[in-house]
Motif scaffolding. Sequence first.
Motif, short mmCIF file in Angstrom:
data_model
loop_
_atom_site.label_atom_id
_atom_site.label_comp_id
_atom_site.label_asym_id
_atom_site.label_seq_id
_atom_site.Cartn_x
_atom_site.Cartn_y
_atom_site.Cartn_z
N HIS A 23 36.24 -36.30 3.30
CA HIS A 23 36.17 -35.53 4.55
C HIS A 23 36.14 -36.48 5.75
CE1 HIS A 23 35.38 -32.03 6.98
NE2 HIS A 23 34.19 -32.45 7.36
N ASP A 26 39.50 -37.76 6.63
CA ASP A 26 40.25 -36.79 7.44
C ASP A 26 39.80 -36.83 8.90
OD1 ASP A 26 41.86 -35.62 5.39
OD2 ASP A 26 40.17 -34.37 4.77
N GLU A 30 42.16 -37.14 12.27
CA GLU A 30 42.63 -35.78 12.52
C GLU A 30 43.08 -35.56 13.97
OE1 GLU A 30 39.29 -33.24 11.54
OE2 GLU A 30 38.31 -33.67 13.45
N SER A 53 40.18 -25.60 8.25
CA SER A 53 40.58 -26.39 9.41
C SER A 53 41.13 -25.51 10.52
CB SER A 53 41.65 -27.41 9.01
OG SER A 53 42.82 -26.75 8.55
N ILE A 64 47.72 -34.97 7.83
CA ILE A 64 46.42 -35.66 7.86
C ILE A 64 45.89 -35.86 6.44
CG2 ILE A 64 44.01 -35.49 8.58
CD1 ILE A 64 45.94 -36.19 10.86
N HIS A 65 45.94 -34.82 5.64
CA HIS A 65 45.45 -34.95 4.25
C HIS A 65 46.24 -36.03 3.50
CE1 HIS A 65 42.26 -32.18 3.94
NE2 HIS A 65 42.87 -31.09 3.54
N ALA A 68 45.27 -39.45 4.63
CA ALA A 68 43.91 -39.77 4.18
C ALA A 68 43.86 -39.96 2.67
CB ALA A 68 42.95 -38.65 4.60
#
Lengths: 82, 82
Positions: A23, A26, A30, A53, A64-65, A68
């Motif tokens: 998390h 992210d 983000e 989100s 983003i995921h 990451a």
Amino acid sequence: MAVFMDVHHGMAGITADQLAAAHQADLAIEAEEQVHFKQAWADPDSGTVYCLSEAPSMEAVQRIHERAGHRADEIHPVPLTA
Amino acid sequence: MAVFMDVHHGMAGITADQLAAAHQADLAIEAEEQVHFKQAWADPDSGTVYCLSEAPSMEAVQRIHERAGHRADEIHPVPLTA
């Protein structure tokens, strides 16, 4: 901005520290996509992780995921809440 | 008390009013099982609804959902949050 729920499978055995680290990864990037990951929930037994989100698009959430290190298996816009 | 995420499929076309009514039907009886449905999110396009609850057990969550007329297709304990 829209609201999205995304789902990751295959995360069996995930620990609280691992979820927090994912998390945080992210959150660290983000803003570059105007995404905000509000909350994440994990079921270590079934290996399922849910992320809630706000974002301009599904593609922005996935970017983003991916950056990451944890691509989502499903992303659903959830325009309705109760 | 534990935290659960449950999922309903086959809800394509659900409206905001229908989601609110379904959530209200849960709230009306949830105390009888010491359950609390905290929030629900719906994707009318894919027909997916997610419900976040606090409850003594998965079975208690399902009993409330069944009595309210909408059995969950999946219920996952989500002991980890971030």
